[in-house]
Write a protein that holds these residues in place. Sequence first.
Motif, PDB file in Angstrom:
ATOM      1  N   ILE A   1     -15.199   4.684   0.629  1.00 15.29           N
ATOM      2  CA  ILE A   1     -13.917   4.220   0.102  1.00 15.29           C
ATOM      3  C   ILE A   1     -14.101   3.645  -1.298  1.00 15.29           C
ATOM      4  CG2 ILE A   1     -12.055   2.554   0.440  1.00 15.29           C
ATOM      5  CD1 ILE A   1     -12.402   2.868   3.416  1.00 15.29           C
ATOM      6  N   LYS A   2     -15.210   2.920  -1.479  1.00  7.50           N
ATOM      7  CA  LYS A   2     -15.465   2.315  -2.781  1.00  7.50           C
ATOM      8  C   LYS A   2     -15.637   3.379  -3.858  1.00  7.50           C
ATOM      9  CE  LYS A   2     -18.129  -1.414  -4.859  1.00  7.50           C
ATOM     10  NZ  LYS A   2     -19.217  -2.399  -4.661  1.00  7.50           N
ATOM     11  N   ALA A   3     -16.332   4.454  -3.506  1.00  2.37           N
ATOM     12  CA  ALA A   3     -16.518   5.552  -4.471  1.00  2.37           C
ATOM     13  C   ALA A   3     -15.180   6.191  -4.819  1.00  2.37           C
ATOM     14  CB  ALA A   3     -17.478   6.593  -3.889  1.00  2.37           C
ATOM     15  N   ASN A   4     -14.347   6.383  -3.816  1.00  2.00           N
ATOM     16  CA  ASN A   4     -13.018   6.964  -4.041  1.00  2.00           C
ATOM     17  C   ASN A   4     -12.168   6.041  -4.898  1.00  2.00           C
ATOM     18  OD1 ASN A   4     -10.888   8.782  -3.805  1.00  2.00           O
ATOM     19  ND2 ASN A   4     -10.131   7.836  -1.917  1.00  2.00           N
ATOM     20  N   ALA A   5     -12.242   4.713  -4.581  1.00  2.00           N
ATOM     21  CA  ALA A   5     -11.476   3.747  -5.365  1.00  2.00           C
ATOM     22  C   ALA A   5     -11.963   3.707  -6.803  1.00  2.00           C
ATOM     23  CB  ALA A   5     -11.582   2.362  -4.726  1.00  2.00           C
ATOM     24  N   GLN A   6     -13.286   3.751  -6.978  1.00  2.00           N
ATOM     25  CA  GLN A   6     -13.830   3.742  -8.342  1.00  2.00           C
ATOM     26  C   GLN A   6     -13.379   4.992  -9.113  1.00  2.00           C
ATOM     27  OE1 GLN A   6     -18.029   3.340  -7.602  1.00  2.00           O
ATOM     28  NE2 GLN A   6     -17.968   1.087  -7.795  1.00  2.00           N
ATOM     29  N   ARG A   7     -13.330   6.061  -8.421  1.00  2.00           N
ATOM     30  CA  ARG A   7     -12.883   7.308  -9.068  1.00  2.00           C
ATOM     31  C   ARG A   7     -11.435   7.165  -9.539  1.00  2.00           C
ATOM     32  NH1 ARG A   7     -10.075  11.429  -7.248  1.00  2.00           N
ATOM     33  NH2 ARG A   7     -10.183  10.684  -5.100  1.00  2.00           N
ATOM     34  N   ILE A   8     -10.604   6.584  -8.662  1.00  2.00           N
ATOM     35  CA  ILE A   8      -9.202   6.397  -9.028  1.00  2.00           C
ATOM     36  C   ILE A   8      -9.075   5.394 -10.175  1.00  2.00           C
ATOM     37  CG2 ILE A   8      -6.967   5.568  -8.200  1.00  2.00           C
ATOM     38  CD1 ILE A   8      -7.725   8.340  -7.206  1.00  2.00           C
ATOM     39  N   LEU A   9      -9.859   4.293 -10.074  1.00  2.00           N
ATOM     40  CA  LEU A   9      -9.812   3.295 -11.144  1.00  2.00           C
ATOM     41  C   LEU A   9     -10.271   3.863 -12.471  1.00  2.00           C
ATOM     42  CD1 LEU A   9     -11.116   0.136  -9.224  1.00  2.00           C
ATOM     43  CD2 LEU A   9      -8.803   0.544 -10.059  1.00  2.00           C
ATOM     44  N   GLN A  10     -11.304   4.690 -12.392  1.00  2.00           N
ATOM     45  CA  GLN A  10     -11.768   5.350 -13.613  1.00  2.00           C
ATOM     46  C   GLN A  10     -10.683   6.256 -14.186  1.00  2.00           C
ATOM     47  OE1 GLN A  10     -14.750   4.797 -15.248  1.00  2.00           O
ATOM     48  NE2 GLN A  10     -13.699   5.963 -16.841  1.00  2.00           N
TER      49      GLN A  10
ATOM     50  N   ILE B   1      -7.826  -5.393   9.345  1.00  2.00           N
ATOM     51  CA  ILE B   1      -8.636  -4.433   8.595  1.00  2.00           C
ATOM     52  C   ILE B   1      -7.877  -3.127   8.396  1.00  2.00           C
ATOM     53  CG2 ILE B   1     -10.729  -3.023   8.716  1.00  2.00           C
ATOM     54  CD1 ILE B   1     -12.113  -5.378  10.068  1.00  2.00           C
ATOM     55  N   LEU B   2      -7.280  -2.646   9.495  1.00  2.00           N
ATOM     56  CA  LEU B   2      -6.543  -1.392   9.380  1.00  2.00           C
ATOM     57  C   LEU B   2      -5.320  -1.565   8.475  1.00  2.00           C
ATOM     58  CD1 LEU B   2      -6.720  -0.079  13.058  1.00  2.00           C
ATOM     59  CD2 LEU B   2      -7.916   0.845  11.066  1.00  2.00           C
ATOM     60  N   GLY B   3      -4.704  -2.751   8.530  1.00  2.00           N
ATOM     61  CA  GLY B   3      -3.582  -3.019   7.630  1.00  2.00           C
ATOM     62  C   GLY B   3      -4.019  -2.990   6.174  1.00  2.00           C
ATOM     63  N   LYS B   4      -5.172  -3.651   5.919  1.00  2.00           N
ATOM     64  CA  LYS B   4      -5.714  -3.626   4.560  1.00  2.00           C
ATOM     65  C   LYS B   4      -6.065  -2.195   4.152  1.00  2.00           C
ATOM     66  CE  LYS B   4      -6.024  -8.049   3.318  1.00  2.00           C
ATOM     67  NZ  LYS B   4      -5.443  -8.578   2.073  1.00  2.00           N
ATOM     68  N   SER B   5      -6.673  -1.470   5.098  1.00  2.00           N
ATOM     69  CA  SER B   5      -7.057  -0.085   4.806  1.00  2.00           C
ATOM     70  C   SER B   5      -5.824   0.764   4.487  1.00  2.00           C
ATOM     71  CB  SER B   5      -7.811   0.503   6.003  1.00  2.00           C
ATOM     72  OG  SER B   5      -8.171   1.852   5.766  1.00  2.00           O
ATOM     73  N   LEU B   6      -4.758   0.543   5.287  1.00  2.00           N
ATOM     74  CA  LEU B   6      -3.526   1.294   5.036  1.00  2.00           C
ATOM     75  C   LEU B   6      -2.959   0.946   3.668  1.00  2.00           C
ATOM     76  CD1 LEU B   6      -1.399   3.246   6.183  1.00  2.00           C
ATOM     77  CD2 LEU B   6      -0.216   1.241   7.134  1.00  2.00           C
ATOM     78  N   GLU B   7      -2.945  -0.350   3.354  1.00  2.00           N
ATOM     79  CA  GLU B   7      -2.445  -0.787   2.048  1.00  2.00           C
ATOM     80  C   GLU B   7      -3.294  -0.216   0.924  1.00  2.00           C
ATOM     81  OE1 GLU B   7      -1.572  -4.976  -0.367  1.00  2.00           O
ATOM     82  OE2 GLU B   7      -2.302  -4.996   1.702  1.00  2.00           O
ATOM     83  N   LEU B   8      -4.624  -0.232   1.143  1.00  2.00           N
ATOM     84  CA  LEU B   8      -5.533   0.292   0.123  1.00  2.00           C
ATOM     85  C   LEU B   8      -5.272   1.776  -0.138  1.00  2.00           C
ATOM     86  CD1 LEU B   8      -8.055   0.236  -1.708  1.00  2.00           C
ATOM     87  CD2 LEU B   8      -9.446   0.587   0.343  1.00  2.00           C
ATOM     88  N   HIS B   9      -5.214   2.542   0.915  1.00  2.74           N
ATOM     89  CA  HIS B   9      -5.040   3.976   0.735  1.00  2.74           C
ATOM     90  C   HIS B   9      -3.661   4.293   0.176  1.00  2.74           C
ATOM     91  CE1 HIS B   9      -8.569   4.156   3.486  1.00  2.74           C
ATOM     92  NE2 HIS B   9      -8.878   5.172   2.675  1.00  2.74           N
ATOM     93  N   LYS B  10      -2.662   3.495   0.534  1.00  7.45           N
ATOM     94  CA  LYS B  10      -1.353   3.672  -0.091  1.00  7.45           C
ATOM     95  C   LYS B  10      -1.427   3.362  -1.582  1.00  7.45           C
ATOM     96  CE  LYS B  10       1.703   2.953   3.889  1.00  7.45           C
ATOM     97  NZ  LYS B  10       2.740   2.086   4.499  1.00  7.45           N
ATOM     98  N   GLN B  11      -2.194   2.309  -1.918  1.00  6.22           N
ATOM     99  CA  GLN B  11      -2.382   1.959  -3.330  1.00  6.22           C
ATOM    100  C   GLN B  11      -3.098   3.078  -4.057  1.00  6.22           C
ATOM    101  OE1 GLN B  11      -1.442  -0.574  -5.150  1.00  6.22           O
ATOM    102  NE2 GLN B  11      -1.140  -2.392  -3.868  1.00  6.22           N
ATOM    103  N   ILE B  12      -4.133   3.611  -3.399  1.00  7.85           N
ATOM    104  CA  ILE B  12      -4.878   4.708  -4.031  1.00  7.85           C
ATOM    105  C   ILE B  12      -3.971   5.921  -4.239  1.00  7.85           C
ATOM    106  CG2 ILE B  12      -6.733   6.377  -3.642  1.00  7.85           C
ATOM    107  CD1 ILE B  12      -8.316   4.138  -2.311  1.00  7.85           C
TER     108      ILE B  12
END
Length: 899
Positions: free
Chosen positions: A474-483, A398-409
């Motif tokens: 996190i989803k809201a932040n990701a949606q903001r970035i995707l938008q 989970i933390l690995g995915k989270s790290l990858e996600l935030h790096k992607q963001i």
Amino acid sequence: TDEIMQQEIRPLVAVDIIEQLHRQFAILSGGRGKDGAPIITFPEFAGFSDIPDEDFLNVVTYLTSIPSLEAASIGFIIIIDRRRDKWSAVKASLTRIAGAFPGNLQLVFVLRPSRFIQRTIADIGIKLYRDDFKMKVPIIMLNSVSDLHGYIDKSQLTRELGGTLEYGHSQWIHHRTAIENFAMTVKTIAQMLQTFGTDLAETELPNDVQCTEELLSAHTDHHCKLKDELKLAVKQGATLLTCIREPVTRSANSKLSPDELENVATVERLLAQLDETEKAFDQFWTRHHLKLEQCLQLRHFEHDFREVKLALDNLMEAQAGFADIGDTVTRVEHLLREQKQLEEKGQEPLEKAQSLALHGEQLIQNNHYAVDSIRPKCVELRRVCDDFTNETKKKYDILGKSLELHKQIDKASQWCEAGIYLLASQAVDKCQSQEGAETALVEIEKFLMTAKEHQLSNPKEFYNQFDMILTPEIKANAQRILQKLEDVQEMFDKRQVSLKKLAAKQTRPVQPVAPHPESSPKRASPKITRPAGVDEEAHGWEIHIRSECKAWENHFFFHVFSVELLVKTITFHLSSFFSHIINELIETERVYVEELQSIIEGYASAMDNPNLAHLIPSALQNKKEILFGNLPEIYEFHNRQIFLKELENCIENPELLARCFLKRKEDLQIYEKYCQNKPRSEALWRQCGDSIFFQECQRKLDHKLSLDAYLLKPVQRITKYQLLLKEMLKCSKNSEGTAELEEALATVLDIIKSVNDSMHQIAITGYEGDVSELGKLLMQGSFNVWTDHKKGHNKVKDLARFKPMQRHLFLYAKMLLFCKKREENTDGHEKTASYSFKNSLKMSTVGITENVKGDNKKFEIWYNGREEVYIIQASSVELKNTWISEIRKVLTGQLEACR
């Protein structure tokens, strides 16, 4: 009262009459008569008449108790030496012996007074007073020891009587005292061992390490002391044996007298008894010591388990506290470091847990008695370790995915900013020319290519990849970035369109293009003229499409048809199989009825034929009912007018089959009566089966098998019903009539169970009551049984307390019987079981404890408020639950009856 009785019946020992024995007015020298009769000598004793009657009786009684029963039964020989005395002493001696001698007399020898006058008086006196002595044995008056030698060999007489037998009275008393002391020592040690064994057997195992260690130490010390006592006793016996054999050891020509040989045998027997007692005690101590050691191992294991489990729980609690998955790259990296620290911290308790689980499995492999307590703890330890390991791995994932996600963001955000910067840096005046526009387009296309490298081009794939960790924040932040990505992408798209238009502004030749039919204005046209080639091509596609549609249509209908055909085929085969089973049932029923008829007419009726009476063995006379039981009754039920006819009606109406069995449920109970008689029938057949009568009957019937094979047919038939009904039930699952078939099968199974139970019931022996008065036999089966008597228990417990008793239990509506199963060979045939009655409990006075700690296959039945507790272990949990359910029904029924 018990002590008084014990004092009264306790046999005399030398120490009780030591003073009287030292007076030496009567001795048992060890000599024997020619037929082995023991010799008791009354040597010259001046104060013989003054000896108290009690002293005389005690000494004589003690002397007569020493020889073996075999020697004593021959009868004692009495030698009265009165050579230096008077007739009055002879008379007094004979009178006292005649009145008080407790043993069986064979002969009485009297060495009469040597002085002439006293001898003459003795001769006259013995003639006058012989009848007054009331002796039923001969009294032989002897003038000298030479006369005595004519009756008894010199080797059996002491030197005082002119013989060669070595006898020392003091030594004899010493040997007797030593033998009796040794016997008392052996008895005392046996009692000590028995008491210690009882204490061990009744000892409850402690629940903590310290108490268990103290108990083990105390029992071990006591055991060592008893072993020392045993060694001392063995040494004492060996020394005594050496002393008794000393004359033979000293001189090869010496021989032990019969009494001395009996002394040797007595000491050897006591030593053997001591050895057996020691072996039995050692065996029990080994088991008990192992039990205590295993108990200590268990307590250590439980103590370590509690400590390790607490550490693991704390570890799991700490791990559960790591719920945060981070909202920035920095935060996630910090959480990963904390998770690593927790993992390192957990290594020690995890290794302890794995080591403890391995230790527990070793205890189980070493046949530890508490397997049912140890195994769940081992499973629990491994489960918690696996949970922690899996949870740690999951946290890392989970933390690995989270790290990858935030790096992607972060990368996406940086990409957006770079894109905006790129668009802002493109000067408008430079893009007005074709070359400038094309250069700007190339820059944009190169930049857009980097979006693919960062997987920013597919939002759906982005969400699927990180769905497991997308919290609302996190989803809201990701949606903001995707938008933001979409907005930037849109900006690039618009810029590209503009730049392409600018790049396309140039003078180009115009070519006339004929309008395409599809792009012409809409207007009605009854007929469209196409070029020949186009028409053929369109026609070809039309044919192809139609053929494809037809193919798929055919394909679809083919499969529909196949499924319908398959269903019909299966239905047909099931119906045929069902009919086949019914036909088999009816055909075998017809054969069965014919076989019953042939047995009754060819054998049973033949026993009443006077012309064959001479062929019938005497052991078979008037025992037709024993041999055939109620076979005629079974035949009448199955013949063509009753059961067979009803079965034949089911050929056209198979659904009626189950009703036949349900309707005849009570009638089928006749098989129980037949099977109850079967053991008596088989016993009679073994006795008479090879007679000419049966051979003649078999020849007339042209049977290939003898009668005993046909007498098994009823037993086989009821089993056949069960098998056929099961097959029918398989063919009719979830269809009409299934419930009735299940009920019919249950009926036949109940009959088989009832038959089986009754076969066991008739094998009960030793029960003084009438089992028919105990109500219906509900259950029967074999179990391991332990007993626990709380009070009124004066018997010494069996040293092997931990070993269960094997008992066969019979549960009736009114009584629970405990029996011991015995198997005996009967005339070389297979073993037959019998059940020896041991104990019984009235169901109106018992209680039940359904669960026993440590074993889910055990339950308790107790009596009179747990005064007697019977711990019963079934072979499986299912069997235990069945018995508990049945017992509960009995107790509930009694309670309702009382209300």
